[in-house]
Scaffold this motif. Structure first.
Motif, PDB file in Angstrom:
ATOM      1  N   LEU A 144       0.828  -1.202   0.000  1.00 34.10           N
ATOM      2  CA  LEU A 144       0.000   0.000   0.000  1.00 34.10           C
ATOM      3  C   LEU A 144       0.864   1.254   0.000  1.00 34.10           C
ATOM      4  O   LEU A 144       0.574   2.219  -0.719  1.00 34.10           O
ATOM      5  CB  LEU A 144      -0.924  -0.007   1.219  1.00 34.10           C
ATOM      6  N   LEU A 145       1.939   1.257   0.773  1.00 36.16           N
ATOM      7  CA  LEU A 145       2.825   2.419   0.816  1.00 36.16           C
ATOM      8  C   LEU A 145       3.441   2.688  -0.550  1.00 36.16           C
ATOM      9  O   LEU A 145       3.504   3.849  -0.996  1.00 36.16           O
ATOM     10  CB  LEU A 145       3.918   2.180   1.863  1.00 36.16           C
ATOM     11  N   ALA A 146       3.888   1.647  -1.238  1.00 37.54           N
ATOM     12  CA  ALA A 146       4.484   1.832  -2.563  1.00 37.54           C
ATOM     13  C   ALA A 146       3.457   2.351  -3.563  1.00 37.54           C
ATOM     14  O   ALA A 146       3.748   3.257  -4.366  1.00 37.54           O
ATOM     15  CB  ALA A 146       5.076   0.510  -3.046  1.00 37.54           C
ATOM     16  N   ARG A 147       2.266   1.796  -3.534  1.00 33.13           N
ATOM     17  CA  ARG A 147       1.241   2.235  -4.495  1.00 33.13           C
ATOM     18  C   ARG A 147       0.807   3.682  -4.240  1.00 33.13           C
ATOM     19  O   ARG A 147       0.668   4.474  -5.186  1.00 33.13           O
ATOM     20  CB  ARG A 147       0.042   1.299  -4.401  1.00 33.13           C
ATOM     21  N   LEU A 172       9.747  -5.227 -11.697  1.00 34.06           N
ATOM     22  CA  LEU A 172       8.435  -5.232 -11.040  1.00 34.06           C
ATOM     23  C   LEU A 172       7.580  -6.385 -11.534  1.00 34.06           C
ATOM     24  O   LEU A 172       6.808  -6.987 -10.766  1.00 34.06           O
ATOM     25  CB  LEU A 172       7.725  -3.896 -11.291  1.00 34.06           C
ATOM     26  N   ALA A 173       7.693  -6.732 -12.818  1.00 36.61           N
ATOM     27  CA  ALA A 173       6.937  -7.875 -13.347  1.00 36.61           C
ATOM     28  C   ALA A 173       7.379  -9.166 -12.674  1.00 36.61           C
ATOM     29  O   ALA A 173       6.545 -10.030 -12.348  1.00 36.61           O
ATOM     30  CB  ALA A 173       7.115  -7.958 -14.865  1.00 36.61           C
ATOM     31  N   PHE A 174       8.685  -9.326 -12.463  1.00 35.49           N
ATOM     32  CA  PHE A 174       9.160 -10.537 -11.782  1.00 35.49           C
ATOM     33  C   PHE A 174       8.701 -10.560 -10.324  1.00 35.49           C
ATOM     34  O   PHE A 174       8.352 -11.623  -9.794  1.00 35.49           O
ATOM     35  CB  PHE A 174      10.690 -10.607 -11.865  1.00 35.49           C
ATOM     36  N   GLU A 200      -2.577  -4.391  -5.081  1.00 33.39           N
ATOM     37  CA  GLU A 200      -1.857  -3.122  -5.024  1.00 33.39           C
ATOM     38  C   GLU A 200      -0.755  -3.055  -6.077  1.00 33.39           C
ATOM     39  O   GLU A 200      -0.515  -1.992  -6.663  1.00 33.39           O
ATOM     40  CB  GLU A 200      -1.261  -2.922  -3.631  1.00 33.39           C
ATOM     41  N   MET A 201      -0.102  -4.167  -6.355  1.00 30.64           N
ATOM     42  CA  MET A 201       0.934  -4.179  -7.390  1.00 30.64           C
ATOM     43  C   MET A 201       0.333  -3.991  -8.779  1.00 30.64           C
ATOM     44  O   MET A 201       0.932  -3.353  -9.650  1.00 30.64           O
ATOM     45  CB  MET A 201       1.734  -5.475  -7.318  1.00 30.64           C
ATOM     46  N   GLU A 206      -3.674 -11.651  -1.659  1.00 31.18           N
ATOM     47  CA  GLU A 206      -4.503 -11.051  -2.703  1.00 31.18           C
ATOM     48  C   GLU A 206      -4.393  -9.529  -2.671  1.00 31.18           C
ATOM     49  O   GLU A 206      -4.321  -8.873  -3.721  1.00 31.18           O
ATOM     50  CB  GLU A 206      -5.968 -11.464  -2.514  1.00 31.18           C
ATOM     51  N   PHE A 207      -4.377  -8.961  -1.487  1.00 33.00           N
ATOM     52  CA  PHE A 207      -4.261  -7.511  -1.369  1.00 33.00           C
ATOM     53  C   PHE A 207      -2.925  -7.019  -1.924  1.00 33.00           C
ATOM     54  O   PHE A 207      -2.861  -5.999  -2.612  1.00 33.00           O
ATOM     55  CB  PHE A 207      -4.401  -7.107   0.100  1.00 33.00           C
ATOM     56  N   VAL A 208      -1.849  -7.748  -1.647  1.00 32.50           N
ATOM     57  CA  VAL A 208      -0.532  -7.357  -2.172  1.00 32.50           C
ATOM     58  C   VAL A 208      -0.541  -7.367  -3.693  1.00 32.50           C
ATOM     59  O   VAL A 208      -0.044  -6.428  -4.351  1.00 32.50           O
ATOM     60  CB  VAL A 208       0.556  -8.297  -1.610  1.00 32.50           C
TER      61      VAL A 208
END
Length: 1102
Positions: free
Chosen positions: A369-372, A397-399, A447-448, A442-444
């Motif tokens: 959440l902080l990164a997003r 980021l894709a990996f 957010e990604m 799922e939340f992680v």
């Protein structure tokens, strides 16, 4: 006996400077310290003057001390009648409190004896002030309570009985009818807050909590808020004030009660309480309250940084992560709002963030959440350089995203294996841990995916890697349903055109249906490979994110364990249903993101007969609901599909569906009505107003959720101008005030916004509201007769006040109003007067006669309309339609106001254009003929037309209503009766009476118990005021008090019934009001009553 240092003869000289000291303290506070020193010196000298007792074995008389105390209290008592707001009175109070405090400190250092001169002086002072607590004069009560509250801050030792009396008196003053007195009483109770009460006494803390919750004055509530500590007992009551009506009080909660000094560690609050503070504070309509809430959140972050809760390595990063752990990050959105508030309030914190490689490898919900939020804020402030320097490249980021998704698949497998070992059907604690861990993962991923939408894909290698990853994730049935929309957002970002996106999604749907149906459920769910060119098309199962889908998959797993033919057949059917559910979820997310028409995207044509149509006719509610939603979305992009689907499917489903399915169908119906014309959707309708009939049908819903959706749809249609039927508007008003909908928050919130905005946006809308006024009131009165006794129906008077506000032309947003637009409430007055003739339903006539005096009449009115009003008034009066004196007097006041403002214009119009006056009379006669009543006779109801306006009166440019409270009954009895100036003798008498009124008006007001409102004349009257009996006078007072503006509905907290009989506004009462001591005695009242009766009899004979 020790000799006196001063003689009794020198005592007057010593005390002579006390008046001078009191005079100086009233001028400025700068001389208070000097005068306190002087006064202490005088007090010391006076206490040394003693006289021997005439009796033996008796103590000496304290002559000097008694003289000082008596003179001091006498000088202080002269200022107790000073009203609130006078600075001199406040300065004297501060000076007295400072003197008592200094005197107590001086003697406490010199003498430890309890019976000292200061304690005796304090006892006499408190005793005198307590005598003023029950005074009739509110100024005396205020000053006495104010002085006591100031003295209690430095209270010396006093007698226990006096202490208890002081406590009881302050508790009694908390119920005073004047808000300033209650404020001072609350301040005084702070000294008794921590003292345990006796069994038969009130607890001061409970009294303060009741005041904080229920007092009608915002000043009193705020004082109680400042007087209460932030403890576990008071915290729930304090948190209720974040929805208080007063913005200053709401702001004080965040800045004072919840400050670090009072609250301490924010973990004293529960997670739900912290989320409520963030949600309500940052969403407040007042910018100062939002700023205060942001400041409070900033103090939470600073408290975490300075504590040992944040790791030493990266203080800013770890402090924010620890801050996010204070919220339920996975289930609520308040953590996102709080973090954005921190970024906006402290740019240093935002600029210091750095995301290392190890940060992305150990993602938690708080880190994701902080990164997003960081990426979104950089994009919002257009800081692309900061974004590129902080985030890794797209390929990396894709990996990272791929690793998180593979971890999620592994959790699915582990959870299923554990569930296979526990087939008893009951959830264990370990099962709940698995579910919680899956939801966090799922939340992680969500957010990604949100973060990936905002990245720069100029790097072709990174773009291909992200495209292949998103394409493969959506093709697997293991992808939770909650992640499908976010995955589609990434694919939409990476697609060159909308057609390419649709082609890919249609291919995915076909792949799922072709491959999954031929494979076993969850047979070897593959993890994603690093090579984005290879795509494994194995069957995917897993948690679908929604509870129903999880239940279906658990049922499918149990069926796969059985070996019978029946179980295998049921397993295949359930597997097909799961595939259809997944396909419909993907199609729905795709259609929500389509901007083109169905003809432009022909690739969707095959899905309608293959997927949507079978789902719509399915008996499974999961399939039917999703199929109807997809069909509705198809109709929004295909105009040809809308009419048959609307007429043949959606309308029939709205009649038979229930629960969530009904809600979805209603949303589809109103969306299509907003998008297409009703003639397009129902071309063969036989109704004259098919749209109004359709909306009225759906407004008759029994379920609260469905009714709220229908009301919202009708409100949108009316605001957009697509629907102008007055019957729908009347139905919305009735739903707004109907008691059965009091708990339907969604409906009331929608109508609370819609009704004012609809009326104020256009004068034509106000005109519609005026036309439905009487019919709506009639319907409400008829339906109220069938209500249960335990339900309170809003009175007709309150509903009329709503209409009065909605039809006020002064509140219209429309510029350059036409003359007829300014006369909406003039027409409403005609409607009200006509309604007085209808006796079968209008049972509360006195309310509406009082509403007449609150209507807005512009300076330039249509005079024929005024002529109609006066003729109707005369007909009502001569026909004896009003049986009570309250209604008759209110109607007489209304007529008198019209004559005073427009009588001269009516007289000129009658001479210059008599045909217009005849038309007005003809209109009134037509109305009376319809009711079967006699027509108006001009000889009996001639309009009074004074030759000149009444002198000494200013024209009321806005309203005929009085702006003050109702005058007392005695003032009504004293007012003279005014007749039509038909002859010169009458004109001379009228002029003479007016001159007498101007000469003796001031004396007359001094004799009255209450001032005469500005809307009532003291001159002669054209219509006699009927004398009311004592019971009718009391009834009139109650009815006048009932006529108050309606309370608005909002998302604020509604308190209980206040414990005070007088409202907050009464503290600003006219300062020139006559004191109760000047009331007229009973003999004068009887003489004036007899004089009024004789004048009324003379008027009736004339």
């Amino acid at each position: 006996m020790a000799p006196s240092l001063l003689s009794s003869e020198s005592l007057p000289i010593v005390l002579s400077s006390l008046p001078e000291i009191f005079d100086e303290t009233q001028q400025s506070t700068t001389n208070h310290r000097k005068n306190i020193v002087r006064l202490i010196k005088i007090h010391t000298q006076a206490t040394q003057v003693i006289a021997p007792s005439p009796k033996k074995n008796r103590p000496d008389k304290r002559v000097g001390e008694q003289a000082f105390n008596q003179l001091f209290l006498d000088l202080l008592g002269r200022g107790l009648g000073v009203k609130k707001g006078v600075v001199a009175g406040d300065r004297v109070g501060k000076f007295v409190a400072g003197f008592v405090h200094a005197l107590a400190d001086k003697e406490s250092n010199e003498d430890e004896d309890e019976d000292t001169a200061s304690s005796r002086f304090f006892t006499e002072l408190i005793t005198m002030l307590l005598q003023g607590f029950p005074a009739k004069d509110k100024a005396v009560r205020f000053r006495c309570t104010q002085l006591v509250s100031l003295l209690l801050k430095s209270m010396p030792e006093i007698d226990e009985d006096l202490f208890q009396q002081l406590r009881r008196s302050l508790l009694e003053r908390t119920r005073d009818k004047e808000a300033p007195v209650r404020v001072q009483a609350v301040l005084g109770l702070m000294a008794f807050r921590d003292i345990e009460p006796d069994e038969d006494e009130e607890d001061v803390m409970e009294v303060l909590l009741d005041i904080l919750t229920m007092d009608p004055s915002s000043d009193v509530r705020q004082t109680a808020l400042f007087s209460l500590p932030t403890t576990s007992q008071t915290l729930p009551y304090i948190l209720l004030r974040i929805k208080d009506l007063d913005p200053t009080l709401r702001r004080s909660v965040y800045l004072v009660s919840l400050s670090p000094e009072n609250l301490g560690d924010p973990r004293r609050l529960t997670i739900s309480q912290r989320e409520a503070l963030v949600r309500t504070g940052l969403g407040d309509r007042d910018p100062k309250v939002r700023k205060a809430a942001g400041y409070m959140i900033g103090t939470w972050v600073e408290a975490i940084k300075t504590s040992s809760q944040a790791a030493v390595g990266d203080e800013e990063m770890n402090g924010l992560i620890e801050f996010l752990k204070r919220f339920d990050v996975v289930s609520s959105e308040e953590a996102e709002k709080a973090l954005l508030s921190v970024f906006e309030g402290n740019m240093d914190t935002f600029q210091s963030l750095e995301f290392t490689e190890n940060y992305w490898k150990t993602l938690t919900p708080e880190k994701a959440l902080l990164a997003r939020i960081f990426v979104d804020h950089c994009r919002e402030i257009s800081d692309e350089a900061r974004l590129e320097s902080t985030l890794p490249v797209v390929t990396a980021l894709a990996f990272y995203l791929q690793a998180e998704y593979n971890h999620l698949l592994q959790l699915f497998e582990d959870a299923e294996e554990h569930a296979g070992q526990n087939d008893d059907g009951h959830k264990t604690e370990e099962n709940r841990d698995w579910e919680h861990e899956i939801l966090e993962k799922e939340f992680v991923i969500r957010e990604m995916l949100k973060l990936a939408v905002g990245l720069d894909y100029s790097d072709e290698i990174g773009r291909r890697k992200m495209w292949g990853l998103a394409r493969e994730m959506i093709s697997q049935q293991s992808l939770p349903a909650s992640l499908i929309p976010y995955n589609l957002d990434v694919l939409r970002k990476l697609s060159s055109t909308e057609k390419d996106l649709m082609r890919v999604i249609v291919e995915v749907i076909h792949e799922i249906r072709d491959t999954v149906l031929d494979s076993s459920s969850r047979a070897g769910t593959p993890a994603l490979e690093n090579d984005d060119e290879d795509e494994d098309e194995g069957e995917d199962g897993g948690d679908g994110g929604a509870r129903k889908e999880r239940e279906l998959r658990e049922r499918l797993r149990r069926l796969s364990l059985g070996g019978g033919d029946k179980e295998k057949e049921e397993e295949r059917a359930l597997k097909r249903m799961l595939v259809d559910v997944r396909s419909l979820d993907i199609l729905k997310a795709l259609l929500e993101r389509v901007n083109g028409t169905l003809q432009e995207n022909s690739v969707l044509h095959g899905l309608i007969p293959m997927l949507i149509t079978p789902s719509v006719i399915s008996k499974q509610p999961e399939l039917r609901e999703r199929g109807l939603v997809c069909l509705g979305l198809i109709c929004t992009i295909d105009k040809k599909s809308a009419p048959p689907s609307f007429r043949g499917l959606f309308l029939s489903q709205a009649q038979s569906a229930q629960g969530p399915l009904l809600n979805e169908v209603l949303q589809i119906i109103f969306d299509l009505l907003m998008l297409y014309d009703i003639k397009t959707l129902l071309p063969q309708s036989n109704s004259e107003s098919p749209l109004a009939d359709l909306v009225l049908y759906h407004l008759d819903q029994s379920e609260d959720a469905a009714l709220a959706i229908a009301v919202e749809g009708a409100a949108k249609l009316m605001l957009a101008g697509f629907l102008t039927d007055e019957s729908v508007l009347s139905q919305l008003v009735q739903l707004y005030v109907w008691p059965d909908n009091a708990d339907n928050a969604a409906l009331r919130q929608c109508l609370s916004y819609f009704l004012p905005v609809y009326c104020f946006s256009s004068c034509a809308n106000q005109r519609r509201m005026q036309r439905i006024f009487l019919s709506t009131l009639k319907s409400l009165n008829e339906e109220a007769e069938d209500l249960d006794e335990d339900k309170d129906m809003m009175s007709s008077n309150q509903v009329a006040l709503f209409f009065l506000e909605w039809t006020d032309p002064l509140k219209s947003f429309q510029q350059d109003l036409k003359p007829e637009d300014r006369e909406i409430q003039v027409d409403m007055s005609i409607d009200l007067l006509k309604g007085l003739f209808v006796a079968d339903w209008l049972t509360e006539r006195k309310h509406f006669t009082q509403i007449l005096n609150k209507l807005h009449f512009p300076d330039e009115c249509d005079l024929p309309k005024l002529r109609q009003i006066i003729l109707l008034i005369k007909t009502v009066q001569t026909g004896n339609y009003l049986k009570d004196s309250v209604s008759r007097n209110a109607l007489a006041r209304f007529e008198m106001t019209l004559e005073r403002r427009f009588g001269l214009q009516l007289a000129e119009l009658s001479k210059d254009e008599p045909e217009k006056m005849e038309d007005a009379k003809k209109s009134v006669n037509e109305f009376l003929s319809e009711l079967g009543l006699d027509e108006v006779d001009e000889d009996d109801t001639g309009t009074p037309m004074p030759s000149k306006p009444i002198s000494g009166r200013r024209k009321a440019p806005l309203s005929t209503a009085s702006t003050q409270s109702r005058a007392s009954t005695s003032s009504v009895k004293k007012s003279n009766l005014r007749q039509s100036p038909a002859t010169e003798t009458d004109e001379e008498a009228s002029t003479e009476n007016e001159q007498k009124e101007e000469d003796g008006g001031e004396d007359e007001r001094d004799r009255e118990s209450t001032p005469i409102p500005s809307g009532r004349s003291n001159g002669k009257r054209s219509v006699p005021v009927v004398e009311a009996s004592e019971e009718e006078e009391e009834e009139e007072e109650e009815e006048e008090e009932a006529v108050s503006p309606p309370t608005r509905v909002t998302g604020s907290h509604i308190s209980k019934q206040p414990i005070h009989a007088q409202s907050e506004s009464e503290e600003d009462e006219d300062e020139d009001a006559v004191d109760d001591s000047l009331l007229v005695d009973e003999e004068e009242e009887e003489e004036e009553e007899e004089e009024g009766d004789s004048l009324m009899d003379d008027s009736e004979e004339d």
